[in-house]
Scaffold this motif. Sequence first.
Motif, PDB file in Angstrom:
ATOM      1  N   GLY A 107       0.823  -1.203   0.000  1.00  0.00           N
ATOM      2  CA  GLY A 107       0.000   0.000   0.000  1.00  0.00           C
ATOM      3  C   GLY A 107       0.856   1.251   0.000  1.00  0.00           C
ATOM      4  O   GLY A 107       0.437   2.301  -0.462  1.00  0.00           O
ATOM      5  N   ALA A 108       2.071   1.130   0.522  1.00  0.00           N
ATOM      6  CA  ALA A 108       3.011   2.243   0.575  1.00  0.00           C
ATOM      7  C   ALA A 108       4.424   1.687   0.514  1.00  0.00           C
ATOM      8  O   ALA A 108       4.691   0.595   1.012  1.00  0.00           O
ATOM      9  CB  ALA A 108       2.825   3.053   1.853  1.00  0.00           C
ATOM     10  N   SER A 109       5.312   2.439  -0.101  1.00  0.00           N
ATOM     11  CA  SER A 109       6.716   2.061  -0.170  1.00  0.00           C
ATOM     12  C   SER A 109       7.520   3.323  -0.405  1.00  0.00           C
ATOM     13  O   SER A 109       7.240   4.069  -1.333  1.00  0.00           O
ATOM     14  CB  SER A 109       6.940   1.064  -1.306  1.00  0.00           C
ATOM     15  OG  SER A 109       8.305   0.735  -1.402  1.00  0.00           O
ATOM     16  N   MET A 110       8.499   3.572   0.468  1.00  0.00           N
ATOM     17  CA  MET A 110       9.294   4.786   0.327  1.00  0.00           C
ATOM     18  C   MET A 110      10.688   4.579   0.895  1.00  0.00           C
ATOM     19  O   MET A 110      10.856   3.898   1.903  1.00  0.00           O
ATOM     20  CB  MET A 110       8.620   5.956   1.026  1.00  0.00           C
ATOM     21  CG  MET A 110       8.526   5.802   2.533  1.00  0.00           C
ATOM     22  SD  MET A 110       7.175   6.675   3.281  1.00  0.00           S
ATOM     23  CE  MET A 110       5.806   5.629   2.882  1.00  0.00           C
ATOM     24  N   VAL A 111      11.685   5.124   0.212  1.00  0.00           N
ATOM     25  CA  VAL A 111      13.048   5.113   0.729  1.00  0.00           C
ATOM     26  C   VAL A 111      13.139   6.225   1.758  1.00  0.00           C
ATOM     27  O   VAL A 111      12.866   7.385   1.455  1.00  0.00           O
ATOM     28  CB  VAL A 111      14.064   5.326  -0.409  1.00  0.00           C
ATOM     29  CG1 VAL A 111      15.472   5.458   0.149  1.00  0.00           C
ATOM     30  CG2 VAL A 111      13.987   4.180  -1.399  1.00  0.00           C
ATOM     31  N   ILE A 112      13.497   5.859   2.989  1.00  0.00           N
ATOM     32  CA  ILE A 112      13.566   6.879   4.040  1.00  0.00           C
ATOM     33  C   ILE A 112      14.998   7.238   4.415  1.00  0.00           C
ATOM     34  O   ILE A 112      15.230   8.272   5.041  1.00  0.00           O
ATOM     35  CB  ILE A 112      12.756   6.457   5.289  1.00  0.00           C
ATOM     36  CG1 ILE A 112      13.199   5.120   5.832  1.00  0.00           C
ATOM     37  CG2 ILE A 112      11.274   6.443   4.968  1.00  0.00           C
ATOM     38  CD1 ILE A 112      12.508   4.725   7.131  1.00  0.00           C
ATOM     39  N   PHE A 113      15.952   6.382   4.029  1.00  0.00           N
ATOM     40  CA  PHE A 113      17.373   6.701   4.184  1.00  0.00           C
ATOM     41  C   PHE A 113      18.070   6.307   2.896  1.00  0.00           C
ATOM     42  O   PHE A 113      17.912   5.192   2.429  1.00  0.00           O
ATOM     43  CB  PHE A 113      18.012   5.929   5.350  1.00  0.00           C
ATOM     44  CG  PHE A 113      17.437   6.248   6.698  1.00  0.00           C
ATOM     45  CD1 PHE A 113      17.716   7.454   7.310  1.00  0.00           C
ATOM     46  CD2 PHE A 113      16.615   5.347   7.343  1.00  0.00           C
ATOM     47  CE1 PHE A 113      17.187   7.756   8.562  1.00  0.00           C
ATOM     48  CE2 PHE A 113      16.077   5.629   8.588  1.00  0.00           C
ATOM     49  CZ  PHE A 113      16.365   6.848   9.189  1.00  0.00           C
ATOM     50  N   ARG A 114      18.809   7.241   2.330  1.00  0.00           N
ATOM     51  CA  ARG A 114      19.585   6.933   1.126  1.00  0.00           C
ATOM     52  C   ARG A 114      21.018   6.626   1.531  1.00  0.00           C
ATOM     53  O   ARG A 114      21.643   7.373   2.273  1.00  0.00           O
ATOM     54  CB  ARG A 114      19.589   8.128   0.178  1.00  0.00           C
ATOM     55  CG  ARG A 114      18.416   8.160  -0.786  1.00  0.00           C
ATOM     56  CD  ARG A 114      18.673   9.307  -1.720  1.00  0.00           C
ATOM     57  NE  ARG A 114      18.038   9.385  -2.989  1.00  0.00           N
ATOM     58  CZ  ARG A 114      18.071   8.528  -3.999  1.00  0.00           C
ATOM     59  NH1 ARG A 114      18.666   7.416  -3.879  1.00  0.00           N
ATOM     60  NH2 ARG A 114      17.504   8.783  -5.134  1.00  0.00           N
ATOM     61  N   GLY A 115      21.512   5.501   1.026  1.00  0.00           N
ATOM     62  CA  GLY A 115      22.890   5.128   1.309  1.00  0.00           C
ATOM     63  C   GLY A 115      23.851   5.854   0.398  1.00  0.00           C
ATOM     64  O   GLY A 115      23.460   6.466  -0.597  1.00  0.00           O
ATOM     65  N   LYS A 116      25.099   5.768   0.748  1.00  0.00           N
ATOM     66  CA  LYS A 116      26.138   6.378  -0.072  1.00  0.00           C
ATOM     67  C   LYS A 116      26.904   5.263  -0.762  1.00  0.00           C
ATOM     68  O   LYS A 116      27.359   4.323  -0.118  1.00  0.00           O
ATOM     69  CB  LYS A 116      27.067   7.207   0.805  1.00  0.00           C
ATOM     70  CG  LYS A 116      26.366   8.393   1.418  1.00  0.00           C
ATOM     71  CD  LYS A 116      27.305   9.148   2.351  1.00  0.00           C
ATOM     72  CE  LYS A 116      26.650  10.366   2.933  1.00  0.00           C
ATOM     73  NZ  LYS A 116      25.478  10.129   3.730  1.00  0.00           N
ATOM     74  N   PRO A 117      27.056   5.367  -2.077  1.00  0.00           N
ATOM     75  CA  PRO A 117      27.797   4.309  -2.783  1.00  0.00           C
ATOM     76  C   PRO A 117      29.250   4.262  -2.320  1.00  0.00           C
ATOM     77  O   PRO A 117      29.840   5.286  -1.996  1.00  0.00           O
ATOM     78  CB  PRO A 117      27.704   4.700  -4.237  1.00  0.00           C
ATOM     79  CG  PRO A 117      27.012   6.002  -4.305  1.00  0.00           C
ATOM     80  CD  PRO A 117      26.574   6.389  -2.951  1.00  0.00           C
ATOM     81  N   VAL A 118      29.795   3.080  -2.298  1.00  0.00           N
ATOM     82  CA  VAL A 118      31.167   2.886  -1.846  1.00  0.00           C
ATOM     83  C   VAL A 118      32.136   3.244  -2.941  1.00  0.00           C
ATOM     84  O   VAL A 118      31.929   3.094  -4.085  1.00  0.00           O
ATOM     85  CB  VAL A 118      31.386   1.419  -1.396  1.00  0.00           C
ATOM     86  CG1 VAL A 118      32.797   1.202  -0.936  1.00  0.00           C
ATOM     87  CG2 VAL A 118      30.409   1.069  -0.324  1.00  0.00           C
TER      88      VAL A 118
END
Length: 118
Positions: A107-118
């Motif tokens: 019903g809902a889907s959201m990225v709440i923390f974005r990672g940093k690429p290595v």
Amino acid sequence: MSDMQDYQSSLEDVNSRKFETFSYLPAMEADQIRKQVEFIVSKGWNPAVEHTEPENAFDHYWYMWKLPLFGETDVDTILAEAEACHKAHPNNHVRLIGYDNYAQSQGASMVIFRGKPV
């Protein structure tokens, strides 16, 4: 007619990729994330937390952080699990999902923390 904004996004540039609806908006602050969790709980949806490496976000399944929080209605508990996942995997994207039992879908889907690429 209004001008359409072009979102500079490419598969080669991991930082430019967009996920779900909210990724086209500025990053959500803590109170905005809380409101989304409150919405998920108010709908009776089961929250779950998932994570993945930024470079795998499009072509791999996301890892589950524990089991979905079946029947959990305490917003602080849900937020604490998302924070724990982020602390355990600080370079990964972390997303919050609300599973709708009736429709048997997300019903809902959201990225709440974005990672940093290595």
